[in-house]
Design an enzyme around this catalytic site. Structure first.
Site, short mmCIF file in Angstrom:
data_model
loop_
_atom_site.label_atom_id
_atom_site.label_comp_id
_atom_site.label_asym_id
_atom_site.label_seq_id
_atom_site.Cartn_x
_atom_site.Cartn_y
_atom_site.Cartn_z
CE LYS A 35 -0.18 -0.24 5.03
NZ LYS A 35 -0.79 -0.99 6.12
NE ARG A 135 -6.19 0.71 11.76
CZ ARG A 135 -4.94 0.56 11.30
NH1 ARG A 135 -4.07 1.56 11.36
NH2 ARG A 135 -4.56 -0.59 10.79
CE1 TYR A 259 14.03 31.03 5.14
CE2 TYR A 259 14.28 28.66 4.79
CZ TYR A 259 14.02 29.93 4.30
OH TYR A 259 13.75 30.10 2.97
C1 LIG Z 1 0.01 -1.99 6.68
C2 LIG Z 1 -0.51 -3.29 7.14
C3 LIG Z 1 0.34 -4.38 7.37
C4 LIG Z 1 1.86 -4.28 7.30
O1 LIG Z 1 2.36 -3.70 8.47
P1 LIG Z 1 3.94 -3.53 8.69
O2 LIG Z 1 4.04 -3.02 10.07
O3 LIG Z 1 4.40 -2.52 7.69
O4 LIG Z 1 4.55 -4.85 8.47
C5 LIG Z 1 -0.24 -5.60 7.69
N1 LIG Z 1 -1.59 -5.73 7.80
C6 LIG Z 1 -2.43 -4.70 7.60
C7 LIG Z 1 -3.90 -4.90 7.74
C8 LIG Z 1 -1.93 -3.45 7.27
O5 LIG Z 1 -2.77 -2.43 7.08
#
Ligand SMILES: *Cc1c(COP(=O)(O)O)cnc(C)c1O
Length: 363
Positions: A35, A135, A259
């Site tokens: 993703k 969540r 800055y």
């Molecule tokens: C993003 C995600 C993962 C991967 O998590 P990592 O900590 O990057 O290994 C696994 N499962 C779900 C449902 C996720 O949203």
């Protein structure tokens, strides 16, 4: 001259890290999580390099369709599922698997089955249980009911059961054990393939491996743990963010740099200017003292991060020249370490590299 800001993506390292997942979780199939543009590494390039994975996981339909348009035929799991019947029919056509984490999605699936044409494709579904992340997911108490409703939908093919770990990066925390127990109780009587582990689960909680593991971060050669770095787990950094010195200046003791003038030269000294800033995705909140590699040697970021540039301490770099190479993270400098100086996590730094940075693949 074009700007030197570059993200080098090492595809061999990516493949090596996938093999590490196989070694650590030898009895599980692998859903490679790609993703957010493969955590900023490039969705299609990463999917092509990870051909040895069993499935891919993305957040939503758009990312999955990008993969299909690029000719990638492997099963793809939509980790947030979909909201509308029209999206379900697209998902069905493209052999995508949908997570169902909310009653509204269950109802959408039922409506899809009622209204679809005879030619509609059957879908694999992932029933998501909330075991403590709070969540997404159904409460454990109604998992049996949801499971039965899914079984009754003719367009639903296989159903797998999944949950997500909230605290697996903390090896001393007891939440993971509680989540595991809740998950097992909720899914005990259900004959389905199961999945819980993200990278932290894969590396530290073997009991969470089950039928499918879902590595994200570790594929990119980064660990989710606070104090460790990827080399401790024989993972190799995939992305190296680099640029060049575009100026070397000599300042007097008391001169302020950048800055706000936050950083003041403690003595007469030389300061390097690197062509890379928050407009490239380098974290603006990286503090003075954040490590940077110039000519293969570590030094410190000094002063505030600008949009296009940062300044570095060049005391002890007598031979440095304009044009010399600078590494911001990756080879020789774990992104986890930089994240700590910027009060964030490696995930965010990787995702934030912007499109004006030149992406180059190496093997
Ligand atoms: C993003 C995600 C993962 C991967 O998590 P990592 O900590 O990057 O290994 C696994 N499962 C779900 C449902 C996720 O949203």
């Amino acid at each position: 001259m074009s700007r030197a800001a570059q993200a080098t993506i090492n595809l061999s390292a990516l493949q090596h890290n996938l093999q590490r997942v196989q070694q650590v979780a030898p009895s599980s199939q692998i859903i490679a999580i790609i993703k957010a543009d493969a955590y900023g590494h490039g969705l299609v390039r990463v999917a092509k390099a990870l051909n040895a994975a069993d499935k891919f996981g993305v957040a939503g339909l758009e990312e999955a369709l990008q993969l299909r348009n690029a000719g990638i035929r492997k099963p793809v799991v939509l980790l947030e599922g979909v909201l509308a019947v029209s999206e379900l029919s697209k998902a069905g056509l493209q052999n995508l698997e949908v997570v169902v984490h909310h009653i509204s999605q269950l109802e959408t699936l039922e409506e899809y089955a009622r209204t679809a044409s005879n030619a509609a494709s059957r879908l694999n579904v992932w029933l998501k249980v909330d075991t403590g992340m709070h969540r997404l997911g159904f409460p454990p108490s109604i998992v049996q009911t949801v499971w039965q409703r899914l079984q009754a939908i003719p367009l639903v093919k296989d159903v797998c059961i999944m949950s997500h770990l909230a605290n697996a990066d903390d090896t001393k925390d007891t939440t993971t054990d509680k989540q595991l127990a809740l998950f097992n109780t909720a899914s005990n009587n259900i004959d389905a393939k199961k999945s819980m582990a993200n990278s932290a689960g894969i590396l530290n909680w073997p009991m969470t491996h089950m039928d499918f593991v879902r590595p994200g971060l570790m594929l990119y050669g980064v660990t989710p743990f606070n104090q460790d770095v990827a080399a401790d787990y024989q993972l190799r950094a995939v992305m190296t963010l680099s640029s060049q010195l575009i100026a070397i200046n000599y300042f007097k003791k008391g001169d302020a740099v950048g800055y706000g003038g936050d950083w003041v030269c403690p003595e007469d000294m030389s300061v390097g200017v690197v062509a890379l800033g928050y407009g490239d995705g380098y974290p603006r909140h990286a503090k003075s003292g954040t490590p940077v590699i110039v000519n293969g040697q570590r030094t410190d970021l000094i002063g505030r991060v600008s949009m296009d540039m940062i300044c570095v301490d060049l005391r002890g770099f007598q031979n440095a020249n304009v044009g010399d190479p600078v590494v911001l993270w990756g080879d020789g400098l774990p992104v986890e370490e930089v994240a700590r100086y910027a009060s964030t996590v490696a995930y965010e730094l990787l995702c934030h590299v912007t499109q004006r940075v030149k992406f180059v693949e190496v093997r």
